[in-house]
Design a protein around this motif. Structure first.
Motif, PDB file in Angstrom:
ATOM      1  N   ILE A 127       0.840  -1.207   0.000  1.00  0.00           N
ATOM      2  CA  ILE A 127       0.000   0.000   0.000  1.00  0.00           C
ATOM      3  C   ILE A 127       0.874   1.256   0.000  1.00  0.00           C
ATOM      4  O   ILE A 127       0.623   2.192  -0.763  1.00  0.00           O
ATOM      5  CB  ILE A 127      -0.983  -0.007   1.203  1.00  0.00           C
ATOM      6  N   VAL A 128       1.921   1.266   0.811  1.00  0.00           N
ATOM      7  CA  VAL A 128       2.806   2.442   0.840  1.00  0.00           C
ATOM      8  C   VAL A 128       3.510   2.603  -0.510  1.00  0.00           C
ATOM      9  O   VAL A 128       3.660   3.723  -1.011  1.00  0.00           O
ATOM     10  CB  VAL A 128       3.815   2.361   2.013  1.00  0.00           C
ATOM     11  N   ALA A 129       3.893   1.485  -1.145  1.00  0.00           N
ATOM     12  CA  ALA A 129       4.514   1.567  -2.478  1.00  0.00           C
ATOM     13  C   ALA A 129       3.532   2.222  -3.455  1.00  0.00           C
ATOM     14  O   ALA A 129       3.925   3.047  -4.293  1.00  0.00           O
ATOM     15  CB  ALA A 129       4.919   0.178  -2.968  1.00  0.00           C
ATOM     16  N   TYR A 130       2.262   1.868  -3.340  1.00  0.00           N
ATOM     17  CA  TYR A 130       1.247   2.504  -4.197  1.00  0.00           C
ATOM     18  C   TYR A 130       1.090   3.984  -3.854  1.00  0.00           C
ATOM     19  O   TYR A 130       1.057   4.840  -4.746  1.00  0.00           O
ATOM     20  CB  TYR A 130      -0.091   1.767  -4.055  1.00  0.00           C
ATOM     21  N   LEU A 131       1.023   4.299  -2.570  1.00  0.00           N
ATOM     22  CA  LEU A 131       0.858   5.704  -2.163  1.00  0.00           C
ATOM     23  C   LEU A 131       2.003   6.559  -2.692  1.00  0.00           C
ATOM     24  O   LEU A 131       1.812   7.723  -3.042  1.00  0.00           O
ATOM     25  CB  LEU A 131       0.777   5.826  -0.625  1.00  0.00           C
ATOM     26  N   ARG A 132       3.201   5.972  -2.789  1.00  0.00           N
ATOM     27  CA  ARG A 132       4.351   6.724  -3.304  1.00  0.00           C
ATOM     28  C   ARG A 132       4.171   7.133  -4.767  1.00  0.00           C
ATOM     29  O   ARG A 132       4.827   8.042  -5.244  1.00  0.00           O
ATOM     30  CB  ARG A 132       5.643   5.903  -3.176  1.00  0.00           C
ATOM     31  N   THR A 133       3.297   6.409  -5.488  1.00  0.00           N
ATOM     32  CA  THR A 133       3.091   6.728  -6.909  1.00  0.00           C
ATOM     33  C   THR A 133       2.088   7.865  -7.099  1.00  0.00           C
ATOM     34  O   THR A 133       1.907   8.349  -8.212  1.00  0.00           O
ATOM     35  CB  THR A 133       2.575   5.498  -7.703  1.00  0.00           C
ATOM     36  N   LEU A 134       1.396   8.269  -6.026  1.00  0.00           N
ATOM     37  CA  LEU A 134       0.334   9.275  -6.152  1.00  0.00           C
ATOM     38  C   LEU A 134       0.912  10.675  -6.095  1.00  0.00           C
ATOM     39  O   LEU A 134       1.379  11.111  -5.052  1.00  0.00           O
ATOM     40  CB  LEU A 134      -0.695   9.115  -5.021  1.00  0.00           C
ATOM     41  N   GLN A 135       0.920  11.344  -7.193  1.00  0.00           N
ATOM     42  CA  GLN A 135       1.460  12.699  -7.229  1.00  0.00           C
ATOM     43  C   GLN A 135       0.352  13.711  -6.949  1.00  0.00           C
ATOM     44  O   GLN A 135      -0.781  13.500  -7.351  1.00  0.00           O
ATOM     45  CB  GLN A 135       2.058  13.000  -8.613  1.00  0.00           C
ATOM     46  N   ALA A 136       0.716  14.774  -6.293  1.00  0.00           N
ATOM     47  CA  ALA A 136      -0.247  15.859  -6.098  1.00  0.00           C
ATOM     48  C   ALA A 136      -0.397  16.599  -7.417  1.00  0.00           C
ATOM     49  O   ALA A 136       0.589  16.902  -8.079  1.00  0.00           O
ATOM     50  CB  ALA A 136       0.275  16.811  -5.028  1.00  0.00           C
TER      51      ALA A 136
END
Ligand code: HEC
Length: 127
Positions: A115-124
């Motif tokens: 999940i954290v690996a996925y969250l790292r892909t989310l750009q503002a």
């Protein structure tokens, strides 16, 4: 002899524990996110649900999304989210941030890493 065998078992057991960093998989994390987080969290900037949107969450100040409904605990946390802080929070939100209204934890370390690996892909997004 028996003692040596027992020691060996312990050592083998230790080395085969799953390592959170090697199990990271953003695609698996996205699937987990959809089933466990998306009901309350959008990944689009500006879209708050029950929880704040999570676009750009890694590196973002805690409790800082405009218009989101935060507990005083999270709003006043005064730190920003990095991978470690997110891992600790998701393992047990109420233990990591006393008084938080988010009570959905992810007990499995491998799932958290994904999940954290996925969250790292989310750009503002700029808006
Ligand atoms: C039942 C609704 C709900 C679910 C499901 C949920 N959350 Fe939350 N989440 C919240 C709420 C509400 C807050 C704000 C908590 C507070 O202010 O104390 C929050 C806060 C957060 C924050 C801090 C955001 C910030 O701006 O500081 C993160 C990160 C987060 N959630 C990640 C997740 C992840 C990852 C999942 C899935 C494993 C998840 N949440 C599941 C409701 C939820």
């Amino acid at each position: 002899m028996k003692f040596a065998a027992a020691v060996l078992c312990v050592m083998v057991g230790t080395t085969t524990l799953p390592s959170p960093s090697s199990a990271q998989d953003a695609a698996a994390g996205e699937r987990l996110f959809r089933s466990r987080c998306a009901a309350c969290h959008s990944v689009q900037s500006g879209q708050n649900r029950v929880g704040p949107h999570l676009a750009g969450i890694v590196g973002r100040q805690a409790g800082a999304v405009e218009g989101a409904r935060y507990s005083p605990a999270l709003r006043n946390l005064g730190t920003s989210w990095d991978s470690e802080a997110l891992d600790r929070f998701l393992a047990n939100p109420r233990a990591a941030v006393q008084g938080t209204t988010m009570n959905v934890g992810v007990p499995n370390a491998g799932d958290r890493a994904d999940i954290v690996a996925y969250l790292r892909t989310l750009q503002a997004l700029q808006n």
